[in-house]
Design a protein around this motif. Structure first.
Motif: not given
Length: 465
Positions: A221, A279, A78, A34, A74, A218
């Motif tokens: 991020h 991502d 996805r 991410d 994001c 995650n």
């Protein structure tokens, strides 16, 4: 007993046993990082942060040099990955927000229930499925992973949360959930480790069954939450935020290494298709580095949409390949379906392409001649080496990426016919898409500003997140 009859009977028994033992379906694992920087992976030229385990995936598989996600932020990224479709086909153009458009309700903000996910596809082909990590595809029950093709869920449904425990139980979108039950914050340890531990236990539990795993870390991020012991490894990095980011990347890489080691221990490594990708591009607020690629997360510059992307399947794909033609995150769904020797569910238009024939025969025609992007006022098309960016109130931008990967020279005035050709392609694509079902909470102003030629370099770009 007649010897001829005995031999015939024995042959039939052996034949039946062979027929009764079909070739094992491969396991499929999609690992998503991410907001990582394109140049922060060793296999993509990174020098500052060692990523030996991610690099090993590339060494033992295929590294893609022109790989794209379907959005520079994001949630829609996805949605494109998990559906195998342009997310604009079902109105998921922006990050989830509080602003539905006329005809839609706040409860519609999320992945449309009519859209089948890669989880649905793999379930239909006999796979046990799990989603681990960040979801960010809607907060209503109809959007919940257990209703979207996953037998099990271990993660959080929002767009971010702390990597360490909160002092008190947070609101639901931030809670770590095992299926629908919140994990007490007192049991929460570093999230990257927790997600990997869950992935490892799932592998061990399903050693004898084909499984599909969507492991959406995650990391990296925000918030920039690093483990102190790893921070010390990068004491030589003067910028504190970059130092913490490096520690988070190291944790991500080590955990991927632990998962791969488990596959080897369980004798599943050879017949597991692993896809690793990011991502979207490096974020404006996490000290990530896109290297020579211009732009950051949120933009149609290459730094917003071109990502690190690796595919490994030792039993099927030759090792140490570098693949240069354009590919997309949308290709993961049809590739996984093909690997499972299954069929796509009826009624689902797949914009992605099964990559296996192209990887097994490099002389085959390219998977995609054109790819498209749109988020509100900003849109883009890449066709071959040419790329057009169209943003409201800004001049059209045209680049030849073969000659100018950093997008420094706007050729729109020189190649007016190419501009018209790409504009027409973009318009034809848009006619097949739906209008957004909700708009951004942040408005359009930053998108317009960040796509101006004079906005160059991180210091300028971070003004327009």
């Amino acid at each position: 007993m007649n010897i001829k009859l005995f031999i015939t009977t024995l042959f039939c028994v052996i034949t039946l046993q062979v027929v009764a033992q079909p070739k094992a379906k491969p396991n499929v694992i999609v690992i998503l990082s991410d907001d990582a920087g394109y140049a922060d992976f060793g296999c993509y030229g990174g020098k500052e942060i060692p990523t030996p385990n991610i690099d090993a995936l590339a060494k033992n598989g295929v590294l893609f040099t022109n790989a794209y996600v379907t959005a520079a932020v994001c949630a829609p990224s996805r949605a494109g990955l998990l559906s195998g479709r342009y997310q604009q086909r079902f109105g998921f153009e922006h990050n989830t927000s509080s602003k539905p458009v006329n005809g839609f309700q706040l409860t519609d903000v999320g992945l449309d229930p009519s859209v089948k996910t890669i989880g649905n596809q793999m379930q239909a082909n006999g796979y046990k499925t799990i989603a681990i990590g960040k979801w960010h595809l809607g907060e209503e029950e109809k959007h919940f992973p257990l209703n979207r093709g996953f037998d099990e869920f271990y993660g959080f449904i929002g767009g971010h949360r702390n990597f360490f425990a909160y002092n008190k139980q947070p609101k639901r979108e931030l809670q770590l959930l095992h299926n629908r039950k919140a994990v007490p914050e007192g049991e929460v340890y570093y999230l990257t480790d927790m997600f990997t531990d869950k992935a490892i236990s799932f592998v061990k539990e399903n050693q004898k069954n084909p499984f599909f795993m969507y492991l959406a870390y995650n990391a990296v991020h925000t918030p920039i939450n690093a483990q102190q012991e790893l921070m010390q490894q990068f004491a030589h990095i003067q910028n504190a935020e970059r130092r913490a980011y490096a520690a988070m990347m190291t944790s991500l890489d080590r955990n991927i290494g632990k998962l791969v080691a488990t596959l080897k221990e369980q004798k599943l490594y050879e017949n597991t298709l692993i896809v690793f990708l990011n991502d979207n591009g490096a974020a404006t607020n996490n000290a990530a580095d896109n290297g020579v690629l211009r732009g950051l997360k949120g933009s149609k510059w290459e730094g917003g949409i071109r990502v690190a992307y690796i595919m490994q399947w030792p039993a099927k794909l030759p090792a140490n390949q570098v693949y240069n033609p354009m590919i997309s995150a949308m290709d993961i769904t049809p590739t996984a379906i093909a690997a499972s020797e299954g069929k796509a569910l009826k009624g689902q238009v797949l914009d992605g392409v099964n990559l296996l024939p192209y990887l097994l025969d490099p002389k085959k025609a390219v998977p995609h001649q054109d790819l498209f992007w749109r988020r509100g006022v900003a849109a883009a098309v890449r066709s071959g080496d040419w790329k057009l960016i169209r943003t409201a109130n800004n001049p059209l931008l045209l680049f030849n990426l073969q000659d100018d990967v950093s997008e420094q020279n706007n050729l729109a005035s020189t190649y007016s016919q190419k501009v018209k050709q790409l504009e027409k392609k973009l318009q034809n694509w848009e006619q097949k898409m739906q209008q957004p079902h909700w708009i951004s909470d942040y408005g359009d102003d930053n998108q317009i500003k960040k796509h101006r030629m004079e906005v160059i370099g991180r210091e300028m770009e971070i003004k327009y997140p």
